[in-house]
Design an enzyme around this catalytic site. Structure first.
Site, mmCIF file in Angstrom:
data_model
loop_
_atom_site.group_PDB
_atom_site.id
_atom_site.type_symbol
_atom_site.label_atom_id
_atom_site.label_comp_id
_atom_site.label_asym_id
_atom_site.label_seq_id
_atom_site.Cartn_x
_atom_site.Cartn_y
_atom_site.Cartn_z
ATOM 1 N N ASN A 9 5.637 8.335 82.729
ATOM 2 C CA ASN A 9 6.385 7.107 83.008
ATOM 3 C C ASN A 9 5.865 5.951 82.168
ATOM 4 O OD1 ASN A 9 8.391 7.894 84.958
ATOM 5 N ND2 ASN A 9 6.660 8.384 86.287
ATOM 6 N N ASP A 69 -2.671 14.758 79.849
ATOM 7 C CA ASP A 69 -3.627 14.245 80.828
ATOM 8 C C ASP A 69 -4.936 14.013 80.088
ATOM 9 O OD1 ASP A 69 -4.210 13.437 83.514
ATOM 10 O OD2 ASP A 69 -5.512 15.175 83.676
ATOM 11 N N GLY A 150 -8.364 1.113 80.409
ATOM 12 C CA GLY A 150 -9.334 2.064 80.952
ATOM 13 C C GLY A 150 -10.763 1.727 80.550
ATOM 14 N N LYS A 172 -7.428 2.674 66.692
ATOM 15 C CA LYS A 172 -7.829 3.547 67.807
ATOM 16 C C LYS A 172 -7.064 4.874 67.761
ATOM 17 C CE LYS A 172 -7.656 4.198 72.771
ATOM 18 N NZ LYS A 172 -7.241 3.710 74.088
ATOM 19 N N HIS A 177 -8.750 10.647 71.123
ATOM 20 C CA HIS A 177 -8.425 11.925 71.761
ATOM 21 C C HIS A 177 -6.907 12.115 71.859
ATOM 22 C CE1 HIS A 177 -8.679 8.547 74.369
ATOM 23 N NE2 HIS A 177 -8.247 9.166 75.447
ATOM 24 N N ARG A 178 -6.204 11.092 72.373
ATOM 25 C CA ARG A 178 -4.757 11.222 72.562
ATOM 26 C C ARG A 178 -4.052 11.314 71.215
ATOM 27 N NH1 ARG A 178 -4.323 7.211 75.143
ATOM 28 N NH2 ARG A 178 -4.870 8.059 77.150
HETATM 29 P P1 ITT Z 1 -0.160 8.582 83.238
HETATM 30 O O1 ITT Z 1 -0.733 9.810 83.935
HETATM 31 O O2 ITT Z 1 0.857 7.865 84.050
HETATM 32 O O3 ITT Z 1 0.347 8.890 81.861
HETATM 33 P P2 ITT Z 1 -2.899 7.561 83.412
HETATM 34 O O4 ITT Z 1 -3.421 6.173 83.571
HETATM 35 O O5 ITT Z 1 -3.235 8.555 84.497
HETATM 36 O O6 ITT Z 1 -1.343 7.500 83.069
HETATM 37 P P3 ITT Z 1 -4.283 9.333 81.566
HETATM 38 O O7 ITT Z 1 -4.038 10.530 82.392
HETATM 39 O O8 ITT Z 1 -3.988 9.427 80.108
HETATM 40 O O9 ITT Z 1 -3.480 8.045 82.035
HETATM 41 O O10 ITT Z 1 -5.808 8.910 81.735
HETATM 42 C C1 ITT Z 1 -6.501 8.933 82.992
HETATM 43 C C2 ITT Z 1 -7.573 7.865 83.011
HETATM 44 O O11 ITT Z 1 -8.561 8.151 81.990
HETATM 45 C C3 ITT Z 1 -7.047 6.459 82.660
HETATM 46 O O12 ITT Z 1 -6.560 5.805 83.806
HETATM 47 C C4 ITT Z 1 -8.290 5.814 82.081
HETATM 48 O O13 ITT Z 1 -9.151 5.363 83.120
HETATM 49 C C5 ITT Z 1 -8.983 6.954 81.352
HETATM 50 N N1 ITT Z 1 -8.529 7.005 79.932
HETATM 51 C C6 ITT Z 1 -7.715 7.927 79.381
HETATM 52 N N2 ITT Z 1 -7.469 7.651 78.083
HETATM 53 C C7 ITT Z 1 -8.147 6.513 77.818
HETATM 54 C C8 ITT Z 1 -8.300 5.700 76.681
HETATM 55 O O14 ITT Z 1 -7.668 5.976 75.537
HETATM 56 N N3 ITT Z 1 -9.069 4.623 76.753
HETATM 57 C C9 ITT Z 1 -9.693 4.294 77.890
HETATM 58 N N4 ITT Z 1 -9.602 4.980 79.026
HETATM 59 C C10 ITT Z 1 -8.834 6.085 79.003
#
Ligand code: ITT
Length: 195
Positions: A9, A69, A150, A172, A177-178
């Site tokens: 979303n 994820d 995050g 970035k 990673h993403r």
């Molecule tokens: P959706 O599942 O709705 O896509 P989410 O916030 O859960 O959004 P992710 O699953 O990608 O997003 O990531 C889970 C958590 O990991 C996220 O809330 C952050 O706390 C941390 N995280 C992931 N990718 C990050 C990044 O690029 N920079 C900083 N923190 C990150």
């Protein structure tokens, strides 16, 4: 053009990937396919969660799709917060509470090695494929920068002098990673489409 749903979303993620796929795939949001329910992600690994979301959409809507994820794995915390990164400090999913808890947990700890990891699962014509992206780094002692989201203000990627929160989005994405996992997915899709 082949329809492909990104099971998230998060509109920023959709815009970013949409650009990368150019004219080979038409990227659809969950809304576009009529999916308005919250997708469960209650598995205990990132691979399990990305699979759960993509599989759900494929089985219920029969649309080619992928989901992601991500999480932060800290060596001194035996890989925590990992799959629980978003809710590390509680169900309020607060970035600042999560960082405060992380820095407290690492107080006096010398080994600050950590990595961000992303798992992407693709369902293409009923076949499952997984892609992974990893960026290694260290957890700083203090917050630096105000971009990103995050744990970005306390994550210093190896070989760089700035935290993710001090970098622009393009910088970035080039190492994150993403970014890595999505580029693997995009290269795979382009090869499938005969680009
Ligand atoms: P959706 O599942 O709705 O896509 P989410 O916030 O859960 O959004 P992710 O699953 O990608 O997003 O990531 C889970 C958590 O990991 C996220 O809330 C952050 O706390 C941390 N995280 C992931 N990718 C990050 C990044 O690029 N920079 C900083 N923190 C990150």
């Amino acid at each position: 053009m082949t329809d492909l749903c990104f099971a998230t979303n998060n509109k920023n993620k959709i815009a970013e990937v949409s650009q990368m796929l150019a004219d080979k795939y038409k990227l659809l949001s969950l809304e576009d396919i009529g999916c308005h329910e919250e997708l469960a992600e209650d598995q205990d690994t990132m691979e399990g969660n990305s699979r759960q979301k993509a599989q759900y959409v494929w089985e219920k809507y029969k649309v080619n799709c992928f989901a992601d994820d991500s999480g932060l794995e800290v060596d001194a915390l035996c890989g925590a917060p990992g799959v629980y990164s978003a809710r590390y400090a509680g169900p309020q999913r607060s970035d600042s509470d999560n960082i405060t808890k992380l820095l407290q947990s690492l107080q006096g700890v010398e080994n600050r090695k950590a990595r961000f990891r992303t798992s992407v699962t693709l369902y293409l014509n009923g076949q499952e494929y997984q892609f992974e992206g990893i960026v290694n780094g260290t957890i700083t002692h203090e917050w630096k920068g105000d971009k990103g989201f995050g744990y970005d203000p306390v994550f210093l990627p190896d070989g760089h002098e700035q935290t993710f929160a001090q970098m622009g989005a393009a910088e970035k994405n080039a190492i994150s990673h993403r970014g890595q996992a999505i580029r693997k997915l995009v290269n795979f899709l382009k090869a499938q489409a005969g680009a």
